[in-house]
Design a protein around this motif. Structure first.
Motif, PDB file in Angstrom:
ATOM      1  N   LYS A 275       0.786  -1.126   0.186  1.00 51.17           N
ATOM      2  CA  LYS A 275       0.076   0.121   0.090  1.00 51.17           C
ATOM      3  C   LYS A 275       0.945   1.148  -0.145  1.00 51.17           C
ATOM      4  O   LYS A 275       1.760   1.312   0.656  1.00 51.17           O
ATOM      5  CB  LYS A 275      -0.990  -0.091   1.325  1.00 51.17           C
TER       6      LYS A 275
ATOM      7  N   TRP B 224      -0.001   4.287  -7.640  1.00 56.10           N
ATOM      8  CA  TRP B 224       0.090   3.148  -6.867  1.00 56.10           C
ATOM      9  C   TRP B 224       1.502   2.613  -7.166  1.00 56.10           C
ATOM     10  O   TRP B 224       1.861   2.395  -8.270  1.00 56.10           O
ATOM     11  CB  TRP B 224      -0.998   2.283  -7.085  1.00 56.10           C
TER      12      TRP B 224
ATOM     13  N   ALA C 277      -8.642   4.787  -3.660  1.00 60.24           N
ATOM     14  CA  ALA C 277      -7.676   4.502  -5.022  1.00 60.24           C
ATOM     15  C   ALA C 277      -8.729   4.721  -6.323  1.00 60.24           C
ATOM     16  O   ALA C 277     -10.111   4.685  -6.109  1.00 60.24           O
ATOM     17  CB  ALA C 277      -7.572   3.079  -4.973  1.00 60.24           C
TER      18      ALA C 277
END
Length: 112
Positions: free
Chosen positions: A2, A33, A63
């Motif tokens: 993460k 990401w 996200a």
């Protein structure tokens, strides 16, 4: 893996009023990401932090497929976190106002 929360990278902030004092929402810069993660992770994440009176700080990240979607979803998620305690119940927080109105100004209606 993460992406890490970066509390210094604030791109937008808003102060709301509550009976207990000011509540500050901070939207942090969307970030990619990490590319070394498992296959088909979201492409971007946008973090937010909310600073409540009394020292409580609530953080969340949302996200999206691109940085704009991640940021828009972050605003929507923060709106819920400003209104609800978030303990798995429907317990509401004390009401907030922005510009002397109950509308927190975190959503935009679409124009056709």
């Amino acid at each position: 893996m993460k992406p890490l929360f970066n509390g210094d990278d604030v791109v937008a902030r808003r102060i709301f009023e509550s009976e207990a004092g000011p509540v500050e929402l901070r939207i942090h810069r969307p970030q990619p990401w990490p590319s070394d993660t498992v296959e088909r992770e979201p492409d971007w994440v946008c973090w937010y932090s909310i600073h409540f009176p009394g020292g409580e700080i609530r953080q969340g990240g949302v996200a999206g497929v691109d940085s704009i979607q991640a940021m828009l979803l972050s605003f929507a998620s923060a709106a819920g976190a400003l209104r609800y305690v978030g303990d798995g119940t429907s317990t509401r927080r004390p009401p907030l106002q922005w510009l002397d109105d109950d509308d927190l100004g975190l959503t935009i209606n679409h124009f056709d």
